[in-house]
Design a protein around this motif. Structure first.
Motif, short mmCIF file in Angstrom:
data_model
loop_
_atom_site.label_atom_id
_atom_site.label_comp_id
_atom_site.label_asym_id
_atom_site.label_seq_id
_atom_site.Cartn_x
_atom_site.Cartn_y
_atom_site.Cartn_z
N CYS A 15 0.80 -1.09 -0.06
CA CYS A 15 -0.13 -0.04 0.07
C CYS A 15 0.78 1.37 -0.02
CB CYS A 15 -0.90 -0.09 1.27
SG CYS A 15 -2.44 -1.06 1.00
N ILE A 16 1.93 1.10 0.59
CA ILE A 16 2.74 2.43 0.86
C ILE A 16 3.13 2.68 -0.70
CG2 ILE A 16 5.09 3.21 1.56
CD1 ILE A 16 4.27 1.76 4.37
N ILE A 17 4.00 1.60 -1.35
CA ILE A 17 4.24 1.69 -2.66
C ILE A 17 3.18 1.96 -3.76
CG2 ILE A 17 5.31 0.34 -4.73
CD1 ILE A 17 6.65 -1.67 -2.44
N ALA A 18 2.21 1.59 -3.42
CA ALA A 18 0.72 2.36 -4.24
C ALA A 18 0.28 3.58 -3.82
CB ALA A 18 -0.17 0.94 -4.32
N LYS A 19 0.94 4.29 -2.73
CA LYS A 19 0.46 5.29 -2.25
C LYS A 19 -1.02 5.39 -1.71
CE LYS A 19 3.83 7.79 -5.35
NZ LYS A 19 3.88 8.46 -6.56
N PHE A 20 -1.53 4.18 -0.96
CA PHE A 20 -2.63 4.28 -0.34
C PHE A 20 -3.78 4.53 -1.47
CE2 PHE A 20 0.27 4.43 3.20
CZ PHE A 20 -0.43 3.02 4.22
N SER A 21 -3.89 4.23 -2.54
CA SER A 21 -4.70 4.33 -3.64
C SER A 21 -6.06 3.44 -3.18
CB SER A 21 -4.44 4.18 -5.07
OG SER A 21 -5.34 4.33 -5.87
#
Length: 107
Positions: free
Chosen positions: A61-67
């Motif tokens: 989620c951090i890598i995907a910026k919590f999208s």
């Protein structure tokens, strides 16, 4: 609609595993005879997966910026809810859900 075509095969497998883990902890908390045998045969894998899956999906989620458009956020929610069920629910029956407190863990 959640797009999953850009996910790797490993991420798809882990999402399905987290969903099955959620169902596993619900079924194991129902006090029936056969669920005790299921729990005795698979308890170590269930505990390891319940603790490791929120960490993995938090990183994703951090890598995907919590999208909210990514499935990682929903997998994180499912894995956190699974962890809460594993830790705080003692049993599930038709009469209700019996909750345990952390004070009862040491007694």
């Amino acid at each position: 609609m959640i797009k999953i075509e850009k996910m790797s095969d490993f991420d798809r497998i882990t999402f399905v595993t987290v969903s099955l883990l959620f169902v596993y902890w619900i079924v194991v908390k129902i006090p029936l005879g056969f669920t005790y045998g299921i729990y005795q045969a698979t308890w170590i894998f269930g505990i390891l997966a319940a603790f490791l899956s929120p960490i993995y999906f938090l990183i994703r989620c951090i890598i995907a910026k919590f999208s909210f458009k990514k499935i990682y956020f929903y997998a994180l929610l499912i894995s956190l809810f699974t962890l809460l069920i594993m830790l705080f629910v003692f049993s599930i029956s038709f009469s209700g859900i019996e909750i345990t407190s952390p004070r009862d863990w040491w007694n």
